[in-house]
Design an enzyme around this catalytic site. Sequence first.
Site, short mmCIF file in Angstrom:
data_model
loop_
_atom_site.label_atom_id
_atom_site.label_comp_id
_atom_site.label_asym_id
_atom_site.label_seq_id
_atom_site.Cartn_x
_atom_site.Cartn_y
_atom_site.Cartn_z
CD GLN A 71 -7.53 -3.85 -2.65
OE1 GLN A 71 -8.12 -2.85 -2.35
NE2 GLN A 71 -6.03 -3.85 -2.48
CG ASP A 126 1.01 -9.26 4.54
OD1 ASP A 126 -0.09 -9.10 4.02
OD2 ASP A 126 1.18 -8.71 5.67
CD GLU A 140 0.23 -6.79 0.51
OE1 GLU A 140 -0.72 -6.13 0.43
OE2 GLU A 140 0.52 -7.34 1.62
CB VAL A 179 8.26 -8.00 1.51
CG1 VAL A 179 7.67 -9.23 1.46
CG2 VAL A 179 8.00 -7.33 -0.06
CG HIS A 180 5.64 -2.28 1.77
ND1 HIS A 180 4.81 -3.16 1.15
CD2 HIS A 180 4.79 -1.65 2.80
CE1 HIS A 180 3.37 -2.98 1.86
NE2 HIS A 180 3.37 -2.05 2.70
#
Length: 608
Positions: A397, A263, A298, A265-266
């Site tokens: 979403q 989830d 993600e 990872v940025h």
Amino acid sequence: MQRLHRMPFGTELVEEGVRFALWAPSAQEVALVLGERTIGMPVEDGGWRRLTVREAKAGDRYAFRIDGSLSIPDPASRFQPDDVHKPSLVVDPTAYRWSDSNWTGRPWEEAVIYEVHVGTATPEGTYAALAGKLEELRDVGITVIELMPVADFPGRRNWGYDGVLLYAPDAAYGTPDDLKRFVDRAHSLGLMVMLDVVYNHFGPSGNYLHTYAKSFFTERHPTPWGAGVNVDGKNGGQVVRDFFIHNALYWLEEYHFDGLRLDAVHEIRDDRSEHVLVELAERVRTTLPHREIHLVLENDSNEASRLDRDPSGEPRHYTAQWNDDVHHAWHALLTDEDEGYYADYADEPVRWLARALAEGFAYQGEPSPHRDNQPRGEDSTHLPPDAFVAFLQNHDQIGNRAFGDRLSDLVAPEKRAVAYAALLLGPNPPMLFMGEDWAASTPFQFFVDFSDDPDLSKAVRDGRRREFGRFSAFADKTNAARIPDPTQATTFEASRLDWSEAEREPHKGIRDEIRRLLELRRRHVVPLLASRFLDADYSLPRPDAFDVIWHYETGDLRFTLNTGQSPLAMSDTRNGWTLLWKSDGVTIDGDNLTLPQWAGAILMNEAA
């Protein structure tokens, strides 16, 4: 067959009894609380506390007492029968006898993913009940079950992204053996199982790490949830890295999952020369070289470099990424919504969608209006389509809409038909959200259970309404007040699937069409995807239409779309091309393919 992942954290059954281990560099004193006994744990180098107790056994409850007052569960607990604030349970991982000894997974080109929230997927909300639906899903054409996070979270209901005990499957869904039994059953039906894991933060209730392991977190890397995880600091950074790497290996080895979805990872920031994401993937690849393990990201940053392939075409580190660009462009095109992140696509949704389908990312370094015109993304034109998971809906979403409404509530059937044909017959691994295969009427809403913390419950409730206050539809306080309360059990209950719908019209017809499309995919598209990808190109014959062609060693796949009000005629469509699917009203005359308004066609040919 037995399965066990050995790790330096938590408990391990050994010949001398049970070994307990805790990393607590900030604590002055640590004691093991084992039933009625309290036993001091000696300090070792690096802040470790380890103790082996001969009389301990599987089934015992235990906790750690920090500095004589605070009792905490084991951060590497394998099970929490009484939720995140209570003692942990000693588990014998080898007690479960697996029956899937010959299972090594399935190749990625066969992936058709079905994202599931265990708690709302069935009336019972358990692994056992969901296992009873697996054969039905297999018969629809699903090949991968992807579970939303199951790591122990506070309360009885949660999406899973508030997990705080990352090694303990939440007791609301069943026992560890129940989860293993679920995976075992899936494998017996030829289904892969993936798990969503969260390594970027811990939930707001039940995380005690900051009291005895302060250096687990760092203010150098702030996140939307507070201080970031300290995977790169000198003071404990390697221990923190190992905590997450072992967690990934634990789910893949001890529970025999076929892959993980990591989830956001940025939000995992790492200043070391080798990013923890690289180290994690390399450890997985070298530890499990003979299994088909699929690691999916993600990553809002659109870092194409994380998806690089080796000369043979195999992923070096990560198999794929959820492609938000494809979703956002489709959604803007289908609904005309232009607020929030849809603002990045609303100006030219046809062009953005064509580029994402052909090249991977729509944003490959261009400024993003939604992100204050900051550049977003990297060049992805060299990557194959299987590096990008495509979807029209997922938990975010749907659930991050105010009322959790689905695409079937927003878009006319004829437009949805084109989008689903493109999704399920396109070269990207497709993903459906639970119930999407029959256009479920039930919403999927945001829900939590912080009933033991009224202040936190109020903060979540108020924050949810503030979040939507930025949108024009909810600027009015009366409309904002209609947003479901995420802390109420009724919001959770409203999100439970009604599987009986799938046997009634119009839902039955929708599922029959999904099944038909997935059979076409299995027979025609998957063999093409198994060959080497060469390249892709797209053209825009008009601003409201596109033609995308993907070239493989054994043939080509083509998707033509007209979203305009006037018909579109395309030539060069009969020379070797086979029609796989078309919208109603599409005609073929000689070499010409004519598409009426809002219509599409999917074709393929075989290489000479």
